[in-house]
Each structure stands twice: as C-alpha cells, then as structure tokens.
Design a protein around this motif. Structure first.
Motif, PDB file in Angstrom:
ATOM      1  N   ARG A 113     -25.477   0.166 -20.378  1.00 61.72           N
ATOM      2  CA  ARG A 113     -25.340   0.589 -18.981  1.00 61.72           C
ATOM      3  C   ARG A 113     -26.031   1.924 -18.825  1.00 61.72           C
ATOM      4  NH1 ARG A 113     -19.058  -1.034 -19.068  1.00 61.72           N
ATOM      5  NH2 ARG A 113     -19.443  -3.234 -19.491  1.00 61.72           N
ATOM      6  N   LEU A 145     -24.045   1.349 -25.438  1.00 60.48           N
ATOM      7  CA  LEU A 145     -23.507   0.838 -24.180  1.00 60.48           C
ATOM      8  C   LEU A 145     -24.675   0.411 -23.296  1.00 60.48           C
ATOM      9  CD1 LEU A 145     -20.880   0.439 -22.559  1.00 60.48           C
ATOM     10  CD2 LEU A 145     -21.219   2.737 -21.634  1.00 60.48           C
ATOM     11  N   ARG A 178     -16.823  -3.208 -13.684  1.00 56.36           N
ATOM     12  CA  ARG A 178     -17.760  -2.655 -14.664  1.00 56.36           C
ATOM     13  C   ARG A 178     -17.851  -1.140 -14.523  1.00 56.36           C
ATOM     14  NH1 ARG A 178     -22.316  -5.090 -13.297  1.00 56.36           N
ATOM     15  NH2 ARG A 178     -22.945  -3.298 -12.089  1.00 56.36           N
ATOM     16  N   THR A 198     -17.093   1.330 -17.553  1.00 57.98           N
ATOM     17  CA  THR A 198     -18.105   2.303 -17.975  1.00 57.98           C
ATOM     18  C   THR A 198     -17.502   3.704 -18.004  1.00 57.98           C
ATOM     19  OG1 THR A 198     -19.887   0.978 -17.034  1.00 57.98           O
ATOM     20  CG2 THR A 198     -20.360   3.313 -17.411  1.00 57.98           C
TER      21      THR A 198
END
Length: 153
Positions: free
Chosen positions: A61, A59, A108, A112
């Motif tokens: 992030r 991911l 987002r 997430t």
C-alpha cells in the motif's frame, strides 16, 4: 477497441459498457489536484518527501506523501472513494457493487493505519475537501515536531 460498437468488455472485466470503462480508466489514483496543491505548499516550507511510496516495504500500500525520517505517512482521501461522512453519496447505478467497493476501501484504510501505527509510524489523513493550507500546516508542524523528537505529535 472501446469505440467500436461490437466492443465487448475483456474477460473478467466488470465494466458495464465501453463508456463506463473509459470513465473508470480516467480516474486518477495519484497526483490529484488536492494532493498536488498540498504537496506544493509543504514543499514551499522546505520539507522533502516521497510521493506515492510504500512506508513499509512489505506492505503493498502506498501513502500520498511519505516522510521516512520522521515516520509520517500522509493520505489525502477522495470523498467518494473513501466514504466521506459529509460528502459521500451512494451511486444510483450498480449501488451494491460500488457501495461494497467503498466499504472495502474504508476497511483497507483502517487496516493500513493499524499496521503503520504498530510499526511506529504516524498516519495523517485528510479529506480532499479540507483547506489545503490547513492540511499543509498540520503536516509540516507534525513532521518538524517528530524530527525534533516529539514523537507524540
């Protein structure tokens, strides 16, 4: 060079002026004052963590604080950039662009959180205006409870 009166934004840049570009480049994406204070308080309680790390390797992030063994990801969100319901004020300059940007950030954030939750992580989110000592206490209590096997904390 931005100080040069003949300066133009790089191709593909959305910066409307050299001054705006300098201003935007100065905004920190990590190590903000609220983050640093909360990290200091959590560290003082004997807890160790990763800073600005990816909880899930696939991911793209990062969380502000990651407690891998407890599977806890902490985010300290800025009121403007993440659309705080108490403090967000729509900008007067280029409102369409900036409001859309904040909306994308919020989407987002939800995505997430969903992906981390599905992977067994607990996500803690705090606003930058929340009292740092209360945030640090909640983080420490949650991490310690999860380490003791109380996963629903």
């Amino acid at each position: 060079m931005p100080d040069d009166p003949k300066w133009e934004a790089p191709p593909g840049s959305w910066a409307s002026s050299a001054a705006r570009r300098r201003n935007m480049q100065a905004i920190r994406s990590r190590d903000t004052k609220p983050e640093q204070l909360i990290r200091r308080l959590v560290h003082a309680q004997g807890l160790r963590y990763r800073v600005a790390a990816r909880p899930l390797p696939d991911l793209r992030r990062t969380a502000d604080m990651v407690f891998r063994s407890a599977k806890v990801a902490v985010f300290i969100d800025g009121c403007y950039w993440h659309g705080c319901p108490q403090h967000y004020v729509a900008p007067k300059t280029n409102p369409g662009y900036w409001s859309d940007k904040v909306l994308r950030n919020m989407e987002r954030d939800r995505d997430t959180e969903q992906k981390l939750t599905e992977a067994g992580w607990l996500v803690l989110r705090f606003w930058e205006h929340e009292p740092s000592d209360a945030c640090a206490r909640k983080i420490a209590d949650t991490v310690l409870a999860r380490r003791l096997g109380l996963r629903d904390s």
